[in-house]
Motif scaffolding. Sequence first.
Motif, PDB file in Angstrom:
ATOM      1  N   THR A  12      -0.180 -37.379  11.348  1.00 24.29           N
ATOM      2  CA  THR A  12       0.565 -38.264  10.470  1.00 24.29           C
ATOM      3  C   THR A  12      -0.377 -38.731   9.366  1.00 24.29           C
ATOM      4  O   THR A  12      -1.594 -38.573   9.461  1.00 24.29           O
ATOM      5  CB  THR A  12       1.055 -39.498  11.244  1.00 24.29           C
ATOM      6  N   ALA A  13       0.174 -39.335   8.331  1.00 21.20           N
ATOM      7  CA  ALA A  13      -0.664 -39.873   7.257  1.00 21.20           C
ATOM      8  C   ALA A  13      -1.625 -40.919   7.818  1.00 21.20           C
ATOM      9  O   ALA A  13      -2.799 -40.977   7.425  1.00 21.20           O
ATOM     10  CB  ALA A  13       0.206 -40.464   6.164  1.00 21.20           C
ATOM     11  N   LYS A  14      -1.162 -41.724   8.743  1.00 17.99           N
ATOM     12  CA  LYS A  14      -1.999 -42.767   9.337  1.00 17.99           C
ATOM     13  C   LYS A  14      -3.221 -42.151  10.028  1.00 17.99           C
ATOM     14  O   LYS A  14      -4.349 -42.638   9.877  1.00 17.99           O
ATOM     15  CB  LYS A  14      -1.176 -43.597  10.327  1.00 17.99           C
ATOM     16  N   ALA A  15      -3.010 -41.086  10.775  1.00 14.20           N
ATOM     17  CA  ALA A  15      -4.124 -40.418  11.465  1.00 14.20           C
ATOM     18  C   ALA A  15      -5.057 -39.740  10.472  1.00 14.20           C
ATOM     19  O   ALA A  15      -6.279 -39.753  10.651  1.00 14.20           O
ATOM     20  CB  ALA A  15      -3.591 -39.417  12.480  1.00 14.20           C
ATOM     21  N   ARG A  16      -4.508 -39.140   9.407  1.00 14.33           N
ATOM     22  CA  ARG A  16      -5.369 -38.526   8.381  1.00 14.33           C
ATOM     23  C   ARG A  16      -6.250 -39.577   7.717  1.00 14.33           C
ATOM     24  O   ARG A  16      -7.427 -39.342   7.454  1.00 14.33           O
ATOM     25  CB  ARG A  16      -4.533 -37.795   7.327  1.00 14.33           C
ATOM     26  N   ILE A  17      -5.684 -40.737   7.456  1.00 17.99           N
ATOM     27  CA  ILE A  17      -6.452 -41.835   6.843  1.00 17.99           C
ATOM     28  C   ILE A  17      -7.568 -42.266   7.789  1.00 17.99           C
ATOM     29  O   ILE A  17      -8.723 -42.402   7.386  1.00 17.99           O
ATOM     30  CB  ILE A  17      -5.525 -43.030   6.516  1.00 17.99           C
ATOM     31  N   ARG A  18      -7.236 -42.460   9.049  1.00 20.14           N
ATOM     32  CA  ARG A  18      -8.233 -42.872  10.047  1.00 20.14           C
ATOM     33  C   ARG A  18      -9.352 -41.850  10.154  1.00 20.14           C
ATOM     34  O   ARG A  18     -10.529 -42.182  10.178  1.00 20.14           O
ATOM     35  CB  ARG A  18      -7.541 -43.060  11.392  1.00 20.14           C
ATOM     36  N   ASN A  19      -9.006 -40.551  10.199  1.00 21.11           N
ATOM     37  CA  ASN A  19     -10.012 -39.494  10.301  1.00 21.11           C
ATOM     38  C   ASN A  19     -10.894 -39.439   9.056  1.00 21.11           C
ATOM     39  O   ASN A  19     -12.110 -39.261   9.159  1.00 21.11           O
ATOM     40  CB  ASN A  19      -9.346 -38.142  10.528  1.00 21.11           C
ATOM     41  N   VAL A  38     -11.432 -43.847   0.798  1.00 20.78           N
ATOM     42  CA  VAL A  38     -10.763 -43.332   1.997  1.00 20.78           C
ATOM     43  C   VAL A  38      -9.420 -42.711   1.606  1.00 20.78           C
ATOM     44  O   VAL A  38      -9.075 -41.615   2.058  1.00 20.78           O
ATOM     45  CB  VAL A  38     -10.574 -44.437   3.060  1.00 20.78           C
ATOM     46  N   ALA A  39      -8.681 -43.409   0.755  1.00 23.92           N
ATOM     47  CA  ALA A  39      -7.386 -42.888   0.304  1.00 23.92           C
ATOM     48  C   ALA A  39      -7.556 -41.536  -0.390  1.00 23.92           C
ATOM     49  O   ALA A  39      -6.803 -40.594  -0.115  1.00 23.92           O
ATOM     50  CB  ALA A  39      -6.711 -43.892  -0.630  1.00 23.92           C
ATOM     51  N   GLU A  41     -10.006 -39.361  -0.040  1.00 20.05           N
ATOM     52  CA  GLU A  41     -10.422 -38.362   0.950  1.00 20.05           C
ATOM     53  C   GLU A  41      -9.238 -37.903   1.803  1.00 20.05           C
ATOM     54  O   GLU A  41      -9.138 -36.730   2.164  1.00 20.05           O
ATOM     55  CB  GLU A  41     -11.527 -38.939   1.835  1.00 20.05           C
ATOM     56  N   ALA A  42      -8.337 -38.820   2.126  1.00 21.39           N
ATOM     57  CA  ALA A  42      -7.175 -38.493   2.963  1.00 21.39           C
ATOM     58  C   ALA A  42      -6.027 -37.891   2.158  1.00 21.39           C
ATOM     59  O   ALA A  42      -5.056 -37.406   2.729  1.00 21.39           O
ATOM     60  CB  ALA A  42      -6.693 -39.751   3.686  1.00 21.39           C
ATOM     61  N   GLY A  43      -6.127 -37.963   0.828  1.00 21.28           N
ATOM     62  CA  GLY A  43      -5.059 -37.425  -0.013  1.00 21.28           C
ATOM     63  C   GLY A  43      -3.814 -38.292  -0.038  1.00 21.28           C
ATOM     64  O   GLY A  43      -2.697 -37.783  -0.120  1.00 21.28           O
ATOM     65  N   VAL A  44      -4.013 -39.606   0.057  1.00 18.20           N
ATOM     66  CA  VAL A  44      -2.892 -40.552   0.039  1.00 18.20           C
ATOM     67  C   VAL A  44      -3.184 -41.651  -0.984  1.00 18.20           C
ATOM     68  O   VAL A  44      -4.266 -41.711  -1.549  1.00 18.20           O
ATOM     69  CB  VAL A  44      -2.659 -41.181   1.439  1.00 18.20           C
ATOM     70  N   THR A  45      -2.222 -42.516  -1.184  1.00 20.81           N
ATOM     71  CA  THR A  45      -2.423 -43.626  -2.108  1.00 20.81           C
ATOM     72  C   THR A  45      -3.116 -44.793  -1.405  1.00 20.81           C
ATOM     73  O   THR A  45      -3.042 -44.930  -0.177  1.00 20.81           O
ATOM     74  CB  THR A  45      -1.076 -44.132  -2.661  1.00 20.81           C
ATOM     75  N   LEU A  46      -3.736 -45.639  -2.197  1.00 20.45           N
ATOM     76  CA  LEU A  46      -4.361 -46.843  -1.670  1.00 20.45           C
ATOM     77  C   LEU A  46      -3.317 -47.716  -0.987  1.00 20.45           C
ATOM     78  O   LEU A  46      -3.569 -48.304   0.074  1.00 20.45           O
ATOM     79  CB  LEU A  46      -5.060 -47.617  -2.794  1.00 20.45           C
ATOM     80  N   GLY A  47      -2.128 -47.781  -1.570  1.00 19.17           N
ATOM     81  CA  GLY A  47      -1.045 -48.577  -0.985  1.00 19.17           C
ATOM     82  C   GLY A  47      -0.685 -48.118   0.420  1.00 19.17           C
ATOM     83  O   GLY A  47      -0.380 -48.941   1.291  1.00 19.17           O
ATOM     84  N   LEU A  48      -0.734 -46.805   0.663  1.00 17.60           N
ATOM     85  CA  LEU A  48      -0.415 -46.296   2.000  1.00 17.60           C
ATOM     86  C   LEU A  48      -1.505 -46.688   3.001  1.00 17.60           C
ATOM     87  O   LEU A  48      -1.203 -47.037   4.149  1.00 17.60           O
ATOM     88  CB  LEU A  48      -0.233 -44.774   1.974  1.00 17.60           C
ATOM     89  N   VAL A  49      -2.758 -46.665   2.567  1.00 21.02           N
ATOM     90  CA  VAL A  49      -3.856 -47.118   3.439  1.00 21.02           C
ATOM     91  C   VAL A  49      -3.619 -48.576   3.817  1.00 21.02           C
ATOM     92  O   VAL A  49      -3.702 -48.961   4.985  1.00 21.02           O
ATOM     93  CB  VAL A  49      -5.225 -46.944   2.755  1.00 21.02           C
ATOM     94  N   HIS A  51      -0.814 -50.230   3.719  1.00 20.68           N
ATOM     95  CA  HIS A  51       0.404 -50.344   4.522  1.00 20.68           C
ATOM     96  C   HIS A  51       0.101 -50.135   6.010  1.00 20.68           C
ATOM     97  O   HIS A  51       0.579 -50.880   6.863  1.00 20.68           O
ATOM     98  CB  HIS A  51       1.450 -49.331   4.047  1.00 20.68           C
ATOM     99  N   HIS A  52      -0.688 -49.101   6.310  1.00 20.68           N
ATOM    100  CA  HIS A  52      -0.967 -48.765   7.702  1.00 20.68           C
ATOM    101  C   HIS A  52      -2.033 -49.653   8.348  1.00 20.68           C
ATOM    102  O   HIS A  52      -1.947 -49.960   9.539  1.00 20.68           O
ATOM    103  CB  HIS A  52      -1.401 -47.302   7.831  1.00 20.68           C
ATOM    104  N   PHE A  53      -3.047 -50.062   7.582  1.00 23.18           N
ATOM    105  CA  PHE A  53      -4.189 -50.750   8.192  1.00 23.18           C
ATOM    106  C   PHE A  53      -4.427 -52.157   7.656  1.00 23.18           C
ATOM    107  O   PHE A  53      -5.295 -52.854   8.146  1.00 23.18           O
ATOM    108  CB  PHE A  53      -5.460 -49.902   8.014  1.00 23.18           C
ATOM    109  N   LYS A  54      -3.660 -52.546   6.650  1.00 19.52           N
ATOM    110  CA  LYS A  54      -3.743 -53.881   6.029  1.00 19.52           C
ATOM    111  C   LYS A  54      -5.069 -54.101   5.309  1.00 19.52           C
ATOM    112  O   LYS A  54      -5.095 -54.295   4.119  1.00 19.52           O
ATOM    113  CB  LYS A  54      -3.507 -55.016   7.040  1.00 19.52           C
ATOM    114  N   THR A  55      -6.175 -54.087   6.056  1.00 18.96           N
ATOM    115  CA  THR A  55      -7.483 -54.395   5.484  1.00 18.96           C
ATOM    116  C   THR A  55      -8.502 -53.352   5.939  1.00 18.96           C
ATOM    117  O   THR A  55      -8.227 -52.543   6.827  1.00 18.96           O
ATOM    118  CB  THR A  55      -7.984 -55.773   5.966  1.00 18.96           C
TER     119      THR A  55
END
Length: 195
Positions: A12-19, A38-39, A41-49, A51-55
Amino acid sequence: MQNPRATNDDLTAKARIRNAAMDLFAQFGESRVSLRAVAAEAGVTLGLVQHHFKTKAGLVEAVDQLIVDYFDAAVSSVPATGTPGEVAAARDAAVNAMLHANPAVVNYVRRAVLEPAETQLRLLESLVALTRREVGSLRDAGLASTTRRESTQIVEVLVRQFGELLLAPMIDAVWERVAGPGETRRPRLSITVQD
């Protein structure tokens, strides 16, 4: 042994961000990596990071849990059968194999243990808790001594499983200075297993 990380195709996007965070934190240290990096590197937006992890602290907590999951999966892959020495050696070998297969885990743990900051101490606490549970289960199963102090057994397990890999840069530097002619590969260190 199941890989707690999996592959990017399975995540999932959340797991890609974490990895991605684990890889970056392992390479550069948590304090030098922004959520924006991190965003990217994971290929996602900062907002998605966010959204999933808050901080960033939430993201660090998720990475710490992934690290604990790696160790848990390695130890859990070994059945608690055999002599105490055989079980301990098999678990140490499983952890060693996992660490050699996952250099980012080694680097992340190195930073957390050798350069402890307040947030990184949580990882050490989690690894100690996991080791305490495993030692307790071995004691309950009669595969570890109940006459020796549990705290000593926990420290011995952690030293056996982390010692050489965490200290590898120093060990390699020493080996370069002491190796004799024809000694191209340093020997593996061995720490005896006591029950």
